[in-house]
Write an enzyme that holds these catalytic residues in place. Structure first.
Site, short mmCIF file in Angstrom:
data_model
loop_
_atom_site.label_atom_id
_atom_site.label_comp_id
_atom_site.label_asym_id
_atom_site.label_seq_id
_atom_site.Cartn_x
_atom_site.Cartn_y
_atom_site.Cartn_z
N ASP A 181 -53.31 18.95 0.71
CA ASP A 181 -54.65 19.26 1.20
C ASP A 181 -54.56 19.90 2.58
O ASP A 181 -55.21 19.49 3.52
CB ASP A 181 -55.45 17.95 1.27
CG ASP A 181 -56.94 18.23 1.47
OD1 ASP A 181 -57.35 19.37 1.30
OD2 ASP A 181 -57.68 17.28 1.82
N CYS B 191 -64.84 29.39 -17.66
CA CYS B 191 -66.21 28.97 -17.36
C CYS B 191 -67.20 29.60 -18.34
O CYS B 191 -68.27 29.04 -18.60
CB CYS B 191 -66.60 29.39 -15.94
SG CYS B 191 -65.82 28.41 -14.67
N CYS C 209 -71.35 29.46 -18.54
CA CYS C 209 -71.85 28.26 -17.85
C CYS C 209 -72.14 28.57 -16.37
O CYS C 209 -71.41 29.30 -15.71
CB CYS C 209 -70.79 27.16 -17.95
SG CYS C 209 -71.21 25.68 -17.03
N CYS D 151 -72.72 24.31 -12.28
CA CYS D 151 -72.40 23.94 -10.90
C CYS D 151 -73.28 24.71 -9.91
O CYS D 151 -73.76 24.15 -8.92
CB CYS D 151 -70.92 24.19 -10.60
SG CYS D 151 -70.39 25.86 -10.98
N CYS E 85 -72.98 23.53 2.43
CA CYS E 85 -72.42 22.54 1.51
C CYS E 85 -72.48 21.15 2.14
O CYS E 85 -72.14 20.96 3.31
CB CYS E 85 -70.98 22.92 1.17
SG CYS E 85 -70.14 21.66 0.22
N CYS F 63 -69.86 15.28 -1.33
CA CYS F 63 -70.76 15.51 -2.46
C CYS F 63 -69.88 15.89 -3.66
O CYS F 63 -68.86 16.58 -3.49
CB CYS F 63 -71.72 16.65 -2.12
SG CYS F 63 -72.69 17.28 -3.49
N CYS G 104 -71.26 19.39 -7.92
CA CYS G 104 -70.80 20.55 -8.68
C CYS G 104 -69.58 20.21 -9.55
O CYS G 104 -69.15 21.01 -10.37
CB CYS G 104 -70.54 21.76 -7.79
SG CYS G 104 -69.41 21.45 -6.43
N CYS H 38 -69.92 19.67 -14.10
CA CYS H 38 -69.00 20.57 -14.82
C CYS H 38 -68.59 19.98 -16.16
O CYS H 38 -68.03 18.88 -16.21
CB CYS H 38 -67.76 20.85 -13.97
SG CYS H 38 -66.57 21.91 -14.83
S1 SF4 Z 1 -69.81 23.89 -14.13
FE1 SF4 Z 1 -67.61 24.08 -14.47
S2 SF4 Z 1 -67.42 25.36 -16.29
FE2 SF4 Z 1 -69.51 25.57 -15.56
S3 SF4 Z 1 -69.41 27.40 -14.25
FE3 SF4 Z 1 -69.13 25.65 -12.93
S4 SF4 Z 1 -66.93 25.40 -12.77
FE4 SF4 Z 1 -67.31 26.71 -14.54
S1 SF4 Z 2 -72.81 20.69 -5.23
FE1 SF4 Z 2 -70.81 21.38 -4.51
S2 SF4 Z 2 -71.28 23.16 -3.24
FE2 SF4 Z 2 -73.19 22.05 -3.52
S3 SF4 Z 2 -73.35 20.73 -1.76
FE3 SF4 Z 2 -72.34 19.55 -3.38
S4 SF4 Z 2 -70.14 19.86 -3.03
FE4 SF4 Z 2 -71.22 21.42 -1.86
#
Ligand code: SF4
Ligand code: SF4
Length: 362
Positions: free
Chosen positions: A149, A204, A207, A210, A230, A257, A260, A264
């Site tokens: 990381d 993806c 879709c 997110c 974010c 958070c 997203c 998914c």
């Molecule tokens: S939710 Fe997952 S599969 Fe759908 S667009 Fe976002 S990253 Fe891609």
């Molecule tokens: S959903 Fe993903 S991009 Fe949006 S605030 Fe949460 S962590 Fe950040």
């Protein structure tokens, strides 16, 4: 698979051995790639030029080093990219988020700080590889260095190139069989291992879950995140006041958070971990906002010892909880707790408490 001419003699089964050692050390998968990230370098520069990194100056500070691992660790020609699942089996992902009196802490941050654990395991793996090379090369040394990381490296791009997954529209690395709840780590080395070089294409499709689900609309578009909006940035990286217009969207998320990722569909395939260290500490996966808001600094420092949460500091912790309490259902307990804390808080926290109290007067 490509095979370079090694200046080391490498046992034909070294790759299999490395995989086996990695598994024994708790990693679920690895891939090997070279150090050329040209395409990603351009995208990184564009993102930085837009200022989407906000106050995370360290992202720009390293210049091209981030996309050129051989500048970070001179002599490196290979990157072994590895992933380790972190989802503790006892964690319930959505109920904590849905109850607005509860505090939501990003799943990765509920246990022990993963940096130390993963760096130690990567170093152990590097040592095993070194010993195997020494055994057939008259004590000739390889160089290797472990990262986890780590700001100076484009980890997801390297993992993508090494075949561990694709970078989703949410900018996370996504694996078809394991979703995205995993940590990444790397070993940079001068050992000319055969590479996987299997850039994974995106799965993806159409879709956009997110992008649609993000509570603060932080995505400029697919694959482009304005980190300044974010919640992870706002609650962890940002010092100072949280912009007014983003406070409502934060809801009850007090550290990071996951929306997203929760949204998914590939995370249906995510796996739980057997690592005890990633299990939630002090029942922080079930805590209420009021419980945590009652912590004084000494309690904060004691309870978050050795955890990623420590990083945000007590003042920002209180600031975040004050915002979340402003978004909680109005009750006497909530208003009382905010009013009581007001007189002993710092100026920054007081500003957020005042905002929170205003929300309950509406
Ligand atoms: S939710 Fe997952 S599969 Fe759908 S667009 Fe976002 S990253 Fe891609
Ligand atoms: S959903 Fe993903 S991009 Fe949006 S605030 Fe949460 S962590 Fe950040």
């Amino acid at each position: 698979m490509t095979s370079d001419l090694p200046h080391f003699t490498v046992a034909s089964n070294l790759r299999e051995q490395i995989e086996q050692w990695a598994q024994e050390l708790g990693f679920q998968q690895l891939g090997i790639t070279d150090v050329d990230l040209g395409e990603h370098e351009q995208r990184l520069q564009q993102w930085l030029q837009q200022g989407y990194h906000g106050e995370m100056g360290y992202m720009a500070d390293h210049g091209n080093m981030r996309s050129r691992p051989d500048e970070l660790q001179p002599g490196s020609i290979r990157v072994i990219s590895l992933r380790m699942d972190y989802l503790a089996p006892e964690i319930e992902l959505t109920s904590q988020l849905q109850n607005k009196n509860n505090a939501y802490i990003s799943r990765y941050a509920l246990g022990r700080d993963y940096h130390k654990l993963i760096r130690k395991r990567l170093t152990q793996l590097g040592k095993k590889i070194q010993q195997a090379i020494e055994a057939v090369n008259q004590q000739q040394d390889i160089s290797y260095r472990a990262f986890v990381d780590s700001a100076p490296l484009l980890e997801r791009a390297l993992a993508n190139k090494a075949g561990l997954g694709w970078i989703g529209k949410n900018t996370m690395l996504i694996n078809r069989k394991a979703g995205s709840y995993f940590f990444l780590g790397e070993i940079l080395t001068d050992l000319p291992l055969p590479t996987d070089d299997s850039y994974q294409k995106e799965h993806c499709g159409r879709c956009t879950s997110c992008l649609d689900i993000c509570p603060t609309q932080a995505f400029v578009g697919p694959h482009v995140l304005d980190a300044r909006k974010c919640i992870s940035y706002l609650t962890i990286e940002l010092d100072g006041p949280i912009p007014m217009e983003l406070r409502k969207g934060i809801g009850n998320r007090i550290f990071g958070c996951d929306d997203c990722q929760i949204g998914c569909p590939w995370n249906r395939f995510s796996k739980t971990t057997a690592e005890q260290d990633f299990s939630p500490r002090h029942q922080l996966d079930k805590a209420t906002l009021l419980e945590l808001f009652a912590w004084d600094e000494a309690t904060f420092l004691k309870r978050t010892e050795g955890m990623p949460i420590r990083r945000t500091g007590f003042e920002n912790w209180q600031r975040n909880i004050a915002v979340a309490l402003g978004n909680a259902p109005t009750s006497l307990e909530v208003v009382d707790a905010l009013e009581k804390a007001r007189s002993t808080s710092t100026e920054l926290v007081r500003q957020h408490i005042d905002w929170a109290l205003q929300q309950h007067q509406k």
